[in-house]
Enzyme design. Structure first.
Site, short mmCIF file in Angstrom:
data_model
loop_
_atom_site.label_atom_id
_atom_site.label_comp_id
_atom_site.label_asym_id
_atom_site.label_seq_id
_atom_site.Cartn_x
_atom_site.Cartn_y
_atom_site.Cartn_z
N TYR A 16 -39.05 3.34 -33.57
CA TYR A 16 -38.70 3.12 -32.59
C TYR A 16 -39.46 3.98 -31.40
O TYR A 16 -38.87 5.21 -30.96
CB TYR A 16 -36.53 3.94 -32.51
CG TYR A 16 -36.40 3.24 -33.23
CD1 TYR A 16 -36.01 1.89 -33.01
CD2 TYR A 16 -36.28 3.80 -34.51
CE1 TYR A 16 -35.62 1.12 -34.36
CE2 TYR A 16 -35.54 2.81 -35.48
CZ TYR A 16 -35.30 1.25 -35.45
OH TYR A 16 -34.40 0.53 -36.81
N GLU A 41 -32.33 -3.70 -44.24
CA GLU A 41 -32.95 -3.73 -43.71
C GLU A 41 -33.82 -2.74 -43.43
O GLU A 41 -33.07 -2.00 -42.01
CB GLU A 41 -31.85 -4.61 -41.84
CG GLU A 41 -31.15 -5.88 -42.42
CD GLU A 41 -30.32 -6.95 -41.66
OE1 GLU A 41 -29.64 -5.38 -40.86
OE2 GLU A 41 -29.70 -7.56 -41.79
N PRO A 42 -34.60 -2.34 -43.57
CA PRO A 42 -34.80 -0.78 -43.29
C PRO A 42 -36.19 -0.82 -42.03
O PRO A 42 -36.84 -2.42 -42.04
CB PRO A 42 -35.54 0.09 -44.80
CG PRO A 42 -36.00 -1.41 -45.68
CD PRO A 42 -34.84 -2.70 -45.23
N GLY A 43 -35.99 -0.17 -41.95
CA GLY A 43 -37.04 -0.31 -39.87
C GLY A 43 -37.57 1.22 -40.03
O GLY A 43 -38.81 0.98 -41.25
N ARG A 44 -36.41 2.42 -40.13
CA ARG A 44 -37.26 3.40 -40.58
C ARG A 44 -37.63 3.95 -41.13
O ARG A 44 -39.53 4.64 -41.56
CB ARG A 44 -36.49 4.44 -39.79
CG ARG A 44 -36.67 6.17 -39.46
CD ARG A 44 -35.76 6.79 -39.06
NE ARG A 44 -34.32 5.74 -38.71
CZ ARG A 44 -33.61 5.85 -37.28
NH1 ARG A 44 -34.52 6.39 -36.60
NH2 ARG A 44 -33.18 5.24 -37.30
N CYS A 52 -42.72 12.80 -14.12
CA CYS A 52 -41.67 13.61 -13.08
C CYS A 52 -40.98 13.84 -12.94
O CYS A 52 -39.55 13.95 -12.30
CB CYS A 52 -41.96 13.61 -11.17
SG CYS A 52 -44.08 13.69 -11.42
N ARG A 87 -37.42 9.33 -28.39
CA ARG A 87 -36.63 9.59 -29.25
C ARG A 87 -36.03 11.47 -28.60
O ARG A 87 -35.44 11.51 -28.98
CB ARG A 87 -36.87 9.54 -30.34
CG ARG A 87 -37.40 7.72 -30.41
CD ARG A 87 -37.47 7.30 -31.94
NE ARG A 87 -35.99 7.93 -33.04
CZ ARG A 87 -35.82 8.63 -33.87
NH1 ARG A 87 -36.92 9.41 -34.05
NH2 ARG A 87 -35.13 9.05 -34.26
N1 LLP Z 1 -30.45 -3.57 -39.07
C1 LLP Z 1 -29.42 -3.43 -38.24
C2 LLP Z 1 -28.38 -4.62 -38.01
C3 LLP Z 1 -29.86 -2.54 -37.37
O1 LLP Z 1 -29.21 -1.90 -36.14
C4 LLP Z 1 -31.27 -1.88 -36.96
C5 LLP Z 1 -31.30 -1.03 -36.34
C6 LLP Z 1 -31.52 -1.41 -38.24
C7 LLP Z 1 -31.17 -3.24 -39.58
C8 LLP Z 1 -32.77 -0.46 -38.66
O2 LLP Z 1 -32.07 0.63 -38.86
P1 LLP Z 1 -33.02 1.54 -39.34
O3 LLP Z 1 -33.23 1.34 -40.09
O4 LLP Z 1 -34.49 1.39 -38.75
O5 LLP Z 1 -32.90 3.25 -39.29
N2 LLP Z 1 -33.58 3.58 -31.59
C9 LLP Z 1 -33.08 4.15 -32.64
C10 LLP Z 1 -32.01 3.53 -33.97
C11 LLP Z 1 -31.89 2.42 -33.13
C12 LLP Z 1 -31.47 1.70 -34.26
C13 LLP Z 1 -30.97 0.06 -33.79
N3 LLP Z 1 -30.31 -0.51 -35.29
C14 LLP Z 1 -33.67 5.68 -32.82
O6 LLP Z 1 -35.36 5.78 -32.76
O7 LLP Z 1 -34.10 6.20 -33.69
#
Ligand code: LLP
Length: 411
Positions: free
Chosen positions: A366, A269-272, A338, A308
């Site tokens: 994010y 489940e990649p996001g970043r 502010c 961030r």
């Molecule tokens: N799967 C689950 C269950 C998650 O909770 C997350 C992220 C992901 C996948 C995706 O993770 P990634 O590949 O993007 O690292 N807001 C924070 C990161 C919080 C991540 C939340 N869960 C930031 O700005 O670094």
């Protein structure tokens, strides 16, 4: 964003032209970069039956979700609205995983009704699920493997035994008892940590643990490794070698399949990884301010649009797009809120003048997703550059948008 022939471009378009057209502050994403990351990911894990479920919390603009679908990913969601976005983008319910945390059980019931894959991450929800659905609806179990990731970052290190995420490995007996009592169909096992996949050794330990546990579920169809793949943000920190990780997984995977007796899908489940470096936040220098100790570059954005740096001490590279060949100076780049609102402290930038265009990089994940209208400043617009064209994918918020749900008193 590329730097070529003395100018910064995204998808071949000069970023100054994009910002002239849409204004600043502005989030701009590069579709070709996202496609490249999907391809890189698929290539690294080609040795196993791997599927990407894009964690759309990272960047949940509908157009980005549509793009992911076009690129052949699935979707990881954490709220009913994210599921709706996925469906609106054309995903089939069974291509969507619902991985919520500490939500009311009615949200899980709604997801069952929609037909998404369900991920259960507490004993309480598992009991409710068992009573209501028994074995009629398959489920995935989110585990906390209780492994220290040795990453000293409490806000992102989630595999340890004090994390709120997942069902603790020590509660597996309860899971098994519920499985037997209600004839549950546990077809998936899930783990995730947003920082763990920094080290192949820790990943190997996590993968071994999860494979061992997963092999004990007779209906097993997939193992989901969550997200957490780091990308290079230019801060000098090590980044995982993805092909090496793919190889590690391939080696463990064949033994695992022998143990289970059939092929099991591997999900991530990649996001970043997919969108982080695809996005840039553009802002204009509003004020240059010098005091005895620091030269400040004030910009027309802040932690309302990119939280961030203040929230996680995250590093985002910052460049002066308007004066790339200018002499380097040390600046602290600050927002216009502010309160203390640093975007980057003690940074080397080519000389900044008021009105210069400033780019804050690696803001695709994010970034907008965590933005607010704090200080009653509207959220930025979002643009996706695709096939040589800049597409507006979210209009800039307006004063009218910000007040539309306010209910004034009749005083
Ligand atoms: N799967 C689950 C269950 C998650 O909770 C997350 C992220 C992901 C996948 C995706 O993770 P990634 O590949 O993007 O690292 N807001 C924070 C990161 C919080 C991540 C939340 N869960 C930031 O700005 O670094």
């Amino acid at each position: 964003m590329q730097y070529e022939n003395d100018r910064y471009t995204i998808g071949g378009i000069d970023v100054r032209d994009i910002c002239r057209e849409f204004g600043t502050p502005l989030y701009v994403y590069d579709a070709a970069y996202i496609a490249g990351q999907v391809a890189r990911f698929k290539a690294a894990f080609a040795g196993v039956p791997a599927w990407i479920k894009y964690a759309c919390k990272a960047c949940s603009n509908l157009a980005i979700i549509q793009l992911m679908r076009k690129l052949g990913t699935g979707l990881d969601t954490v709220s009913p609205a994210e599921i709706k976005l996925g469906l609106a983008a054309g995903f089939k319910p069974d291509e969507i995983v619902f991985t919520p945390n500490c939500v009311d059980f009615t949200e899980i019931e709604q997801a069952v009704e929609t037909g998404t894959v369900i991920n259960i991450e507490s004993i309480s929800s598992l009991e409710k699920f068992a009573r209501k659905f028994g074995g009629t609806v398959p489920i995935c179990i989110r585990l906390n493997p209780n492994i220290s990731t040795q990453v000293n970052a409490d806000k992102v290190d989630w595999w340890h035994n004090q994390s709120k995420f997942g069902i603790s490995r020590s509660q597996l007996d309860t899971v098994k008892a519920l499985e037997a009592a209600y004839d549950l169909k546990i077809n998936g096992v899930h783990i995730h940590s947003s920082s763990v996949i920094m080290s192949p050794d820790i990943f190997t330990e996590g993968a071994r643990t999860v494979f061992d546990i997963a092999a004990g579920f007779k209906h097993l169809e997939f193992v989901d490794f969550g997200g957490g793949l780091k990308v290079d943000v230019g801060d000098g920190n090590p980044v995982i070698d993805l092909p090496a990780l793919g190889q590690t997984l391939e080696n463990l995977y064949s033994d695992f399949c022998d143990q289970v007796g059939h092929r099991v899908e591997i999900w991530f489940e990649p996001g970043r990884f997919l969108v982080g470096n695809a996005g840039t936040l553009f802002a204009e220098c509003t004020v240059i301010k010098k005091n005895e100790a620091v030269d400040f570059v004030g910009v027309n954005t802040g932690f309302n649009h990119l939280i961030r740096p203040m929230f996680y001490d995250a590093y985002h590279e910052i460049v002066n797009v308007s004066n790339p060949a200018g002499p380097a100076h040390t600046y602290t780049v600050v927002g216009n809120l502010c309160e203390i609102d640093n975007l980057g402290q003690g940074r080397q930038l080519s000389e900044v003048r008021e009105k210069d265009l400033i780019a804050i990089k690696s803001a695709g994940a994010y970034g907008y997703a965590m933005a607010s209208s704090y200080n009653s400043r509207p959220r930025p617009a979002e643009v996706l550059v695709m096939d040589g064209q800049a597409h507006l994918i979210r209009k800039r918020e307006t004063y009218a948008d910000m007040i539309q749900n306010m209910v004034p008193l009749d005083l």
